[in-house]
Design a protein around this motif. Structure first.
Motif, PDB file in Angstrom:
ATOM      1  N   SER A   8       0.845  -1.201   0.000  1.00  0.00           N
ATOM      2  CA  SER A   8       0.000   0.000   0.000  1.00  0.00           C
ATOM      3  C   SER A   8       0.881   1.252   0.000  1.00  0.00           C
ATOM      4  O   SER A   8       0.520   2.269  -0.599  1.00  0.00           O
ATOM      5  CB  SER A   8      -0.979  -0.009   1.174  1.00  0.00           C
ATOM      6  N   GLY A   9       2.053   1.169   0.620  1.00  0.00           N
ATOM      7  CA  GLY A   9       2.980   2.312   0.612  1.00  0.00           C
ATOM      8  C   GLY A   9       3.508   2.594  -0.788  1.00  0.00           C
ATOM      9  O   GLY A   9       3.637   3.748  -1.205  1.00  0.00           O
ATOM     10  N   LEU A  10       3.799   1.542  -1.537  1.00  0.00           N
ATOM     11  CA  LEU A  10       4.278   1.723  -2.913  1.00  0.00           C
ATOM     12  C   LEU A  10       3.150   2.271  -3.783  1.00  0.00           C
ATOM     13  O   LEU A  10       3.359   3.175  -4.596  1.00  0.00           O
ATOM     14  CB  LEU A  10       4.792   0.388  -3.476  1.00  0.00           C
ATOM     15  N   GLN A  11       1.963   1.749  -3.571  1.00  0.00           N
ATOM     16  CA  GLN A  11       0.818   2.224  -4.371  1.00  0.00           C
ATOM     17  C   GLN A  11       0.521   3.690  -4.080  1.00  0.00           C
ATOM     18  O   GLN A  11       0.160   4.445  -4.979  1.00  0.00           O
ATOM     19  CB  GLN A  11      -0.403   1.344  -4.113  1.00  0.00           C
ATOM     20  N   ALA A  12       0.737   4.099  -2.840  1.00  0.00           N
ATOM     21  CA  ALA A  12       0.501   5.503  -2.479  1.00  0.00           C
ATOM     22  C   ALA A  12       1.437   6.438  -3.253  1.00  0.00           C
ATOM     23  O   ALA A  12       1.145   7.615  -3.433  1.00  0.00           O
ATOM     24  CB  ALA A  12       0.672   5.697  -0.972  1.00  0.00           C
ATOM     25  N   LEU A  13       2.568   5.913  -3.717  1.00  0.00           N
ATOM     26  CA  LEU A  13       3.496   6.727  -4.521  1.00  0.00           C
ATOM     27  C   LEU A  13       3.109   6.729  -5.997  1.00  0.00           C
ATOM     28  O   LEU A  13       3.798   7.328  -6.822  1.00  0.00           O
ATOM     29  CB  LEU A  13       4.927   6.188  -4.399  1.00  0.00           C
ATOM     30  N   GLY A  14       2.062   6.010  -6.338  1.00  0.00           N
ATOM     31  CA  GLY A  14       1.628   5.964  -7.736  1.00  0.00           C
ATOM     32  C   GLY A  14       2.218   4.791  -8.505  1.00  0.00           C
ATOM     33  O   GLY A  14       2.111   4.727  -9.736  1.00  0.00           O
ATOM     34  N   ILE A  15       2.833   3.861  -7.803  1.00  0.00           N
ATOM     35  CA  ILE A  15       3.399   2.686  -8.485  1.00  0.00           C
ATOM     36  C   ILE A  15       2.261   1.690  -8.736  1.00  0.00           C
ATOM     37  O   ILE A  15       1.582   1.271  -7.801  1.00  0.00           O
ATOM     38  CB  ILE A  15       4.537   2.080  -7.638  1.00  0.00           C
ATOM     39  N   LYS A  16       2.065   1.356 -10.007  1.00  0.00           N
ATOM     40  CA  LYS A  16       0.855   0.593 -10.373  1.00  0.00           C
ATOM     41  C   LYS A  16       1.013  -0.907 -10.167  1.00  0.00           C
ATOM     42  O   LYS A  16       0.091  -1.589  -9.781  1.00  0.00           O
ATOM     43  CB  LYS A  16       0.532   0.836 -11.850  1.00  0.00           C
ATOM     44  N   HIS A  17       2.211  -1.403 -10.510  1.00  0.00           N
ATOM     45  CA  HIS A  17       2.378  -2.858 -10.534  1.00  0.00           C
ATOM     46  C   HIS A  17       3.484  -3.256  -9.554  1.00  0.00           C
ATOM     47  O   HIS A  17       4.545  -2.634  -9.529  1.00  0.00           O
ATOM     48  CB  HIS A  17       2.776  -3.333 -11.929  1.00  0.00           C
ATOM     49  N   ILE A  18       3.227  -4.295  -8.808  1.00  0.00           N
ATOM     50  CA  ILE A  18       4.239  -4.764  -7.855  1.00  0.00           C
ATOM     51  C   ILE A  18       4.535  -6.227  -8.153  1.00  0.00           C
ATOM     52  O   ILE A  18       3.629  -7.080  -8.128  1.00  0.00           O
ATOM     53  CB  ILE A  18       3.756  -4.577  -6.405  1.00  0.00           C
ATOM     54  N   TYR A  19       5.791  -6.477  -8.470  1.00  0.00           N
ATOM     55  CA  TYR A  19       6.216  -7.840  -8.803  1.00  0.00           C
ATOM     56  C   TYR A  19       7.115  -8.332  -7.681  1.00  0.00           C
ATOM     57  O   TYR A  19       8.116  -7.695  -7.334  1.00  0.00           O
ATOM     58  CB  TYR A  19       6.990  -7.831 -10.135  1.00  0.00           C
ATOM     59  N   LEU A  20       6.763  -9.448  -7.106  1.00  0.00           N
ATOM     60  CA  LEU A  20       7.568 -10.007  -6.024  1.00  0.00           C
ATOM     61  C   LEU A  20       8.519 -11.029  -6.620  1.00  0.00           C
ATOM     62  O   LEU A  20       8.105 -11.924  -7.358  1.00  0.00           O
ATOM     63  CB  LEU A  20       6.632 -10.664  -5.013  1.00  0.00           C
ATOM     64  N   LYS A  21       9.805 -10.869  -6.324  1.00  0.00           N
ATOM     65  CA  LYS A  21      10.797 -11.753  -6.936  1.00  0.00           C
ATOM     66  C   LYS A  21      11.623 -12.429  -5.850  1.00  0.00           C
ATOM     67  O   LYS A  21      12.296 -11.761  -5.069  1.00  0.00           O
ATOM     68  CB  LYS A  21      11.693 -10.929  -7.853  1.00  0.00           C
ATOM     69  N   ASN A  22      11.557 -13.730  -5.834  1.00  0.00           N
ATOM     70  CA  ASN A  22      12.358 -14.480  -4.864  1.00  0.00           C
ATOM     71  C   ASN A  22      13.821 -14.418  -5.191  1.00  0.00           C
ATOM     72  O   ASN A  22      14.189 -14.355  -6.348  1.00  0.00           O
ATOM     73  CB  ASN A  22      11.954 -15.953  -4.899  1.00  0.00           C
ATOM     74  N   LYS A  23      14.629 -14.494  -4.159  1.00  0.00           N
ATOM     75  CA  LYS A  23      16.063 -14.583  -4.405  1.00  0.00           C
ATOM     76  C   LYS A  23      16.419 -16.064  -4.511  1.00  0.00           C
ATOM     77  O   LYS A  23      16.106 -16.846  -3.620  1.00  0.00           O
ATOM     78  CB  LYS A  23      16.801 -13.954  -3.228  1.00  0.00           C
ATOM     79  N   HIS A  24      17.032 -16.425  -5.638  1.00  0.00           N
ATOM     80  CA  HIS A  24      17.469 -17.823  -5.764  1.00  0.00           C
ATOM     81  C   HIS A  24      18.979 -17.817  -5.707  1.00  0.00           C
ATOM     82  O   HIS A  24      19.618 -17.410  -6.652  1.00  0.00           O
ATOM     83  CB  HIS A  24      17.084 -18.407  -7.127  1.00  0.00           C
ATOM     84  N   SER A  25      19.520 -18.230  -4.612  1.00  0.00           N
ATOM     85  CA  SER A  25      20.969 -18.437  -4.644  1.00  0.00           C
ATOM     86  C   SER A  25      21.282 -19.497  -3.615  1.00  0.00           C
ATOM     87  O   SER A  25      20.592 -19.624  -2.603  1.00  0.00           O
ATOM     88  CB  SER A  25      21.743 -17.138  -4.422  1.00  0.00           C
ATOM     89  N   PRO A  26      22.285 -20.303  -3.911  1.00  0.00           N
ATOM     90  CA  PRO A  26      22.528 -21.495  -3.119  1.00  0.00           C
ATOM     91  C   PRO A  26      22.733 -21.194  -1.631  1.00  0.00           C
ATOM     92  O   PRO A  26      22.250 -21.921  -0.773  1.00  0.00           O
ATOM     93  CB  PRO A  26      23.799 -22.102  -3.724  1.00  0.00           C
ATOM     94  N   GLY A  27      23.403 -20.081  -1.328  1.00  0.00           N
ATOM     95  CA  GLY A  27      23.716 -19.800   0.075  1.00  0.00           C
ATOM     96  C   GLY A  27      22.574 -19.123   0.822  1.00  0.00           C
ATOM     97  O   GLY A  27      22.701 -18.793   1.989  1.00  0.00           O
ATOM     98  N   PHE A  28      21.440 -18.915   0.165  1.00  0.00           N
ATOM     99  CA  PHE A  28      20.377 -18.119   0.751  1.00  0.00           C
ATOM    100  C   PHE A  28      19.413 -19.013   1.523  1.00  0.00           C
ATOM    101  O   PHE A  28      18.719 -19.838   0.959  1.00  0.00           O
ATOM    102  CB  PHE A  28      19.646 -17.368  -0.363  1.00  0.00           C
TER     103      PHE A  28
END
Ligand code: SAH
Length: 393
Positions: A143-163
């Protein structure tokens, strides 16, 4: 309201200095809390020092996002919205504008939001959650990002072996409105096509923006090698600076294809550019091309402290080969983004490469990450990108 994490006597110093990480060895009493819960951090006398996300399996057992002696409640949105708004104000005045619409809005500890990264590509935010606790504030974040006018939010997982932070969010658009997975952004008036889903990190190496802009000033009439070129950021700037020839080398075929597409997007099919899919160590060792300008921007060779000696050998080998091959009077842009190799060590490594190559080398610029990747002064670990621009006689 929040469970208490009590520090050992005398082990509160770094927290009093606002360093956001509580290490397991400093803890006297663990809270009876779950992974990802917000906990209250107190000294041995029970004095409240602040709040953070609890991460019982990690060596960094708590990552603090608020230093305060007041009891606080973080369940409502305004606290998070205010942090996002402050981050935005910093970028709005200094980074975004008619020529640049890709930037990092939230830079984890650098914006007092450990575990949270948000990169903005036009009206799309690509968000990475790096610790469990951040999953629980995701709705406020959205909701904070949308309040700035950002329309689309894409969630991206981090894929790395040590994570191993057990973040279980899926990849994809969170908001009702989906955007395409490819977006064309502008950076300093140049265009780049970004693959949000398949690209590395959030899709683009935004952190090199200022350094790429500097390269543009050095390339008029020059033959340029961009080693570890990824999607061709430095290559496009070199061409914009009127280089007579640019070679982009990356081990990934996907990367060199996107690089070619980005060059064509800006300069058409006849640009003085060629991509080469190859290992840069091999390429540099065997090439017979005489380059006037070289860029070395490899991936982080040292992913952890143990890897530093090997990484140092890698950086030295790479830089020494570049020093041996570059034309007299050449310019070398050399970088390291390994968090575990600080700028002094990096400079020593490059020094020893120059010494072994037997060339006269002078430092023209010392580079780092741009303002949208701010370094919290109490968290020097956040300073990860370093670069040197060298004149090689
Ligand atoms: N300079 C780029 C970012 C580089 S990221 C930019 O400004 O956008 C590091 C790149 O190095 C990745 O694209 C990766 O595919 C590539 N890479 C990793 N190891 C390599 C190797 N040994 N030889 C060539 N490329 C390599």
């Amino acid at each position: 309201m929040y469970k208490n994490l009590i520090l050992k006597s005398g082990r509160d110093r770094s927290i009093l200095n606002r360093h956001p990480w509580v290490f397991s060895g400093a803890i006297k009493t663990m809270p009876s809390a779950e992974n990802g819960d917000i906990v209250a951090v107190r000294d041995n006398q029970q004095t409240l020092l602040g709040y953070g996300y609890f991460s019982p399996q990690s060596q960094i057992t708590c990552r603090m996002f608020e230093f305060t002696s007041q009891e606080m409640d973080f369940s409502a949105a305004p606290y998070w919205h205010q942090k996002i708004e402050k981050a935005y104000q910093l970028r709005k005045s200094l980074v975004t504008g008619p020529h640049t619409n890709a930037y990092r809005l939230l830079h984890a500890e650098g914006d007092f939001l450990p575990g949270i990264i948000a990169d903005i590509y036009t009206d799309i935010a690509v968000v990475q959650l790096l610790i469990k606790g951040t999953e629980k504030v995701l709705l406020h974040l959205m909701s904070g990002l949308q309040a700035l006018g950002i329309k689309h939010i894409y969630l991206k997982n981090k894929h790395s072996p040590g994570f191993r932070e057990e973040v279980v969010t899926p990849n994809g658009f969170l908001t009702g409105e989906e955007a395409g997975l490819h977006v064309v952004i502008q950076e300093n008036g140049l265009q780049f096509s970004i693959d949000i889903e398949k690209g590395q990190k959030t899709g683009f190496f935004i952190d090199q923006r200022d350094n790429r802009d500097l390269l543009r000033k050095y390339t008029a009439g020059k033959r340029v090698l961009n080693a570890f070129s990824y999607t061709g950021g430095f290559s496009v700037y070199a061409l914009a600076g009127r280089a007579t020839l640019v070679h982009s080398v990356d081990i990934s075929k996907d990367a060199t294809s996107i690089c070619d597409a980005n060059v064509a997007l800006n300069f058409g099919p006849a640009a003085a550019h060629q991509s080469i899919t190859a290992d840069c160590f091999d390429y540099l060792r065997h090439t017979t091309e005489a380059y006037d300008v070289m860029v070395l921007d490899p991936p982080a060779f040292a992913k952890n402290a143990k890897a530093v000696p090997n990484a140092a050998r890698g950086y030295k080998d790479l830089n020494m080969t570049a020093f041996k091959k570059i034309r007299p009077g050449g310019i070398l842009f050399t970088f390291s983004c390994s968090q575990n190799i600080d700028k002094d060590l990096f400079r020593k490594i490059v020094f020893s490469a120059a010494a072994d190559a037997g060339r006269n080398v002078r430092i023209l610029h010392q580079l780092t990450q741009p303002v949208d990747h701010p370094v919290n002064i109490f968290h020097p670990e956040g300073e990860y990108l370093k670069g040197l621009v060298l004149h090689v006689e």
